[in-house]
Design a protein around this motif. Sequence first.
Motif, mmCIF file in Angstrom:
data_model
loop_
_atom_site.group_PDB
_atom_site.id
_atom_site.type_symbol
_atom_site.label_atom_id
_atom_site.label_comp_id
_atom_site.label_asym_id
_atom_site.label_seq_id
_atom_site.Cartn_x
_atom_site.Cartn_y
_atom_site.Cartn_z
ATOM 1 N N VAL A 1 -16.624 -1.243 0.720
ATOM 2 C CA VAL A 1 -16.496 -0.345 -0.419
ATOM 3 C C VAL A 1 -16.727 -1.101 -1.729
ATOM 4 C CG1 VAL A 1 -14.892 1.210 0.760
ATOM 5 C CG2 VAL A 1 -13.994 -0.727 -0.579
ATOM 6 N N LEU A 2 -17.074 -0.343 -2.762
ATOM 7 C CA LEU A 2 -17.040 -0.843 -4.133
ATOM 8 C C LEU A 2 -16.071 0.016 -4.923
ATOM 9 C CD1 LEU A 2 -18.883 1.398 -5.730
ATOM 10 C CD2 LEU A 2 -20.766 -0.069 -5.052
ATOM 11 N N ILE A 3 -15.655 -0.505 -6.059
ATOM 12 C CA ILE A 3 -14.551 0.102 -6.797
ATOM 13 C C ILE A 3 -15.044 0.897 -7.997
ATOM 14 C CG2 ILE A 3 -12.563 -0.472 -8.271
ATOM 15 C CD1 ILE A 3 -11.930 -2.678 -6.224
ATOM 16 N N PHE A 4 -14.529 2.108 -8.116
ATOM 17 C CA PHE A 4 -14.713 2.979 -9.275
ATOM 18 C C PHE A 4 -13.568 2.670 -10.236
ATOM 19 C CE2 PHE A 4 -13.467 7.442 -10.773
ATOM 20 C CZ PHE A 4 -14.338 7.446 -11.845
ATOM 21 N N LEU B 1 -9.581 -9.250 -10.139
ATOM 22 C CA LEU B 1 -9.776 -10.701 -10.023
ATOM 23 C C LEU B 1 -8.683 -11.286 -9.140
ATOM 24 C CD1 LEU B 1 -10.919 -11.765 -13.596
ATOM 25 C CD2 LEU B 1 -12.295 -11.331 -11.572
ATOM 26 N N ALA B 2 -8.779 -10.941 -7.870
ATOM 27 C CA ALA B 2 -7.766 -11.299 -6.888
ATOM 28 C C ALA B 2 -8.387 -11.233 -5.502
ATOM 29 C CB ALA B 2 -6.571 -10.347 -6.978
ATOM 30 N N GLU B 3 -7.662 -11.764 -4.536
ATOM 31 C CA GLU B 3 -8.150 -11.693 -3.156
ATOM 32 C C GLU B 3 -7.891 -10.327 -2.531
ATOM 33 O OE1 GLU B 3 -7.836 -16.405 -1.951
ATOM 34 O OE2 GLU B 3 -6.048 -15.147 -1.708
ATOM 35 N N TYR B 4 -6.895 -9.608 -3.036
ATOM 36 C CA TYR B 4 -6.586 -8.263 -2.550
ATOM 37 C C TYR B 4 -6.271 -7.359 -3.736
ATOM 38 C CZ TYR B 4 -5.973 -10.172 2.178
ATOM 39 O OH TYR B 4 -6.180 -10.782 3.395
ATOM 40 N N ILE B 5 -6.526 -6.067 -3.556
ATOM 41 C CA ILE B 5 -6.106 -5.063 -4.523
ATOM 42 C C ILE B 5 -5.683 -3.810 -3.777
ATOM 43 C CG2 ILE B 5 -8.465 -4.178 -4.836
ATOM 44 C CD1 ILE B 5 -7.706 -3.538 -7.746
ATOM 45 N N ALA B 6 -4.596 -3.198 -4.233
ATOM 46 C CA ALA B 6 -4.181 -1.881 -3.752
ATOM 47 C C ALA B 6 -4.468 -0.885 -4.872
ATOM 48 C CB ALA B 6 -2.707 -1.875 -3.389
ATOM 49 N N LEU B 7 -5.129 0.196 -4.518
ATOM 50 C CA LEU B 7 -5.503 1.196 -5.528
ATOM 51 C C LEU B 7 -5.710 2.538 -4.847
ATOM 52 C CD1 LEU B 7 -9.229 0.613 -6.636
ATOM 53 C CD2 LEU B 7 -8.280 -0.155 -4.473
ATOM 54 N N PRO B 8 -5.757 3.628 -5.629
ATOM 55 C CA PRO B 8 -5.932 4.943 -5.014
ATOM 56 C C PRO B 8 -7.216 5.032 -4.187
ATOM 57 C CG PRO B 8 -5.227 5.163 -7.294
ATOM 58 C CD PRO B 8 -5.540 3.711 -7.085
ATOM 59 N N ALA B 9 -7.136 5.726 -3.084
ATOM 60 C CA ALA B 9 -8.309 5.887 -2.226
ATOM 61 C C ALA B 9 -9.458 6.550 -2.975
ATOM 62 C CB ALA B 9 -7.938 6.703 -0.992
ATOM 63 N N ALA B 10 -9.146 7.379 -3.964
ATOM 64 C CA ALA B 10 -10.185 8.043 -4.757
ATOM 65 C C ALA B 10 -11.009 7.055 -5.565
ATOM 66 C CB ALA B 10 -9.551 9.076 -5.689
ATOM 67 N N ASN B 11 -10.543 5.814 -5.687
ATOM 68 C CA ASN B 11 -11.230 4.814 -6.490
ATOM 69 C C ASN B 11 -12.094 3.861 -5.674
ATOM 70 O OD1 ASN B 11 -8.765 5.559 -8.403
ATOM 71 N ND2 ASN B 11 -10.371 4.632 -9.657
ATOM 72 N N VAL B 12 -12.322 4.170 -4.407
ATOM 73 C CA VAL B 12 -13.265 3.368 -3.627
ATOM 74 C C VAL B 12 -14.374 4.261 -3.090
ATOM 75 C CG1 VAL B 12 -11.555 1.615 -3.030
ATOM 76 C CG2 VAL B 12 -11.928 3.535 -1.468
ATOM 77 N N VAL C 1 0.851 -1.188 0.000
ATOM 78 C CA VAL C 1 0.000 0.000 0.000
ATOM 79 C C VAL C 1 0.887 1.238 0.000
ATOM 80 C CG1 VAL C 1 -1.886 1.213 1.145
ATOM 81 C CG2 VAL C 1 -1.707 -1.273 1.322
ATOM 82 N N GLY C 2 0.806 2.014 -1.071
ATOM 83 C CA GLY C 2 1.588 3.229 -1.163
ATOM 84 C C GLY C 2 0.843 4.425 -0.591
ATOM 85 N N ALA C 3 1.505 5.558 -0.560
ATOM 86 C CA ALA C 3 0.868 6.788 -0.095
ATOM 87 C C ALA C 3 -0.337 7.098 -0.976
ATOM 88 C CB ALA C 3 1.862 7.941 -0.143
ATOM 89 N N GLY C 4 -1.456 7.433 -0.338
ATOM 90 C CA GLY C 4 -2.676 7.754 -1.066
ATOM 91 C C GLY C 4 -3.486 6.557 -1.502
ATOM 92 N N ASP C 5 -2.976 5.345 -1.217
ATOM 93 C CA ASP C 5 -3.657 4.120 -1.635
ATOM 94 C C ASP C 5 -4.393 3.468 -0.469
ATOM 95 O OD1 ASP C 5 -2.691 4.439 -4.172
ATOM 96 O OD2 ASP C 5 -1.250 2.789 -4.075
ATOM 97 N N VAL C 6 -5.245 2.515 -0.822
ATOM 98 C CA VAL C 6 -5.890 1.651 0.169
ATOM 99 C C VAL C 6 -5.719 0.204 -0.273
ATOM 100 C CG1 VAL C 6 -7.595 3.393 0.844
ATOM 101 C CG2 VAL C 6 -8.162 1.764 -0.961
ATOM 102 N N LEU C 7 -5.702 -0.697 0.700
ATOM 103 C CA LEU C 7 -5.692 -2.131 0.428
ATOM 104 C C LEU C 7 -7.078 -2.674 0.719
ATOM 105 C CD1 LEU C 7 -3.977 -4.687 -0.261
ATOM 106 C CD2 LEU C 7 -3.747 -5.003 2.221
ATOM 107 N N VAL C 8 -7.689 -3.301 -0.288
ATOM 108 C CA VAL C 8 -9.042 -3.837 -0.146
ATOM 109 C C VAL C 8 -8.978 -5.356 -0.214
ATOM 110 C CG1 VAL C 8 -11.365 -3.932 -1.146
ATOM 111 C CG2 VAL C 8 -10.074 -1.783 -1.166
ATOM 112 N N ARG C 9 -9.579 -6.001 0.796
ATOM 113 C CA ARG C 9 -9.786 -7.455 0.750
ATOM 114 C C ARG C 9 -11.076 -7.671 -0.029
ATOM 115 N NH1 ARG C 9 -10.151 -12.275 -0.177
ATOM 116 N NH2 ARG C 9 -9.865 -13.940 1.366
ATOM 117 N N LEU C 10 -10.934 -8.166 -1.256
ATOM 118 C CA LEU C 10 -12.086 -8.269 -2.140
ATOM 119 C C LEU C 10 -12.978 -9.448 -1.773
ATOM 120 C CD1 LEU C 10 -10.083 -7.478 -5.360
ATOM 121 C CD2 LEU C 10 -12.074 -6.178 -4.616
ATOM 122 N N HIS C 11 -14.278 -9.203 -1.784
ATOM 123 C CA HIS C 11 -15.264 -10.268 -1.602
ATOM 124 C C HIS C 11 -15.781 -10.782 -2.935
ATOM 125 C CE1 HIS C 11 -16.310 -10.278 2.834
ATOM 126 N NE2 HIS C 11 -15.384 -9.333 2.726
ATOM 127 N N ALA C 12 -15.829 -9.918 -3.937
ATOM 128 C CA ALA C 12 -16.362 -10.303 -5.245
ATOM 129 C C ALA C 12 -15.788 -9.387 -6.312
ATOM 130 C CB ALA C 12 -17.889 -10.228 -5.247
#
Length: 336
Positions: free
Chosen positions: A84-87, A114-125, A25-36
């Motif tokens: 959260v859901l992803i934009f 399509l993974a168990e985890y994703i790191a992405l910008p916080a603006a995208n959740v 997880v980088g600066a400005g990012d979030v780590l999401v444990r994906l359910h679907a």
Amino acid sequence: MHAIRVTPPVNVADIRPVEMPVPEVGAGDVLVRLHAAALNHRDLYMIAGGRTPATHSFVVGSDGAGVVEAIGAGVQSVGVGERVLIFPTLNWGPRQDAPGADFDILGGSRDGTLAEYIALPAANVYRKPEHFSWAEAAALGLSGLTAYRALVSRAGLMPDETILIHGIGGAVSLAALQIAVSKGARAIVTSSSDEKLARARAMGAAETVNYATTDWLPAVQELTGGAGVEVVLESSGAGTFPGSVTVVKGGGRIVTFSTTTGGMPPLNLRELFWKQASILGTTMGSPTDFAGLLELYGVHNLAPVVDGTFPLAEAAAAFGRMASGEQFGNIVIETA
């Protein structure tokens, strides 16, 4: 973690989960444990080698939903534990009328969902609507965003207008039907499946046409008393575009986002300019569009249509179903 990571081109039957590290997880990012995570036709295009450099490996998928497990430095818009859901749009830019030069979509140059985890910008959740299941939350992003921008932001669909939606059954066309009905528009939809047309009528479609058994153009003309329609949602390309120009009313709008039948359609430019009709291109959508989509689905208590769910281990079967065109709505991969 397990993920669908590929190096295109890859055959659908060869898709398998692989093990890879949980992303940092980088600066400005979030780590999401994906359910679907939901599939889109774009994913078929991407695994075949579309818009990716040679030898580039990436995690497939643009849509997903899950729980925030960690946040990077500077993140204040969302906290650990939030659902959260992803934009799926990356780097839209400051303008609402068109994306900037760095515009991109998750699941290509940047690893997707399509993974168990994703790191992405916080603006995208965005916070998951309470009335959505995990599968529904995962299914909204790309298809709902595309339909909302096409009908609302680009075509400006108004109550009591008539809209023609080609090829009902795909996730974008179904989201467009939901949006059109919620706006008070009269929707005419086409399909080659009587079953899909019956389900569309149950969702509020005013009229349906089976293009496998009926010439759709004169059928739509008859259904509108020869007047035509104010808006056409175009995704087929060469197969339907000439007829869409014919069936749209004077001053009407044809909004196009895909070319599933391929090729460059012949256009009757005289008919187009004589009608003073508009052709509007669109793809994906902005943060403003996504916020409007969430608001509309909340006000009208709508939820995306889910065709069915598959475990991550059966991703090849899920991709195969999408490639067959049998689905009605989004196909969802359960990742937790």
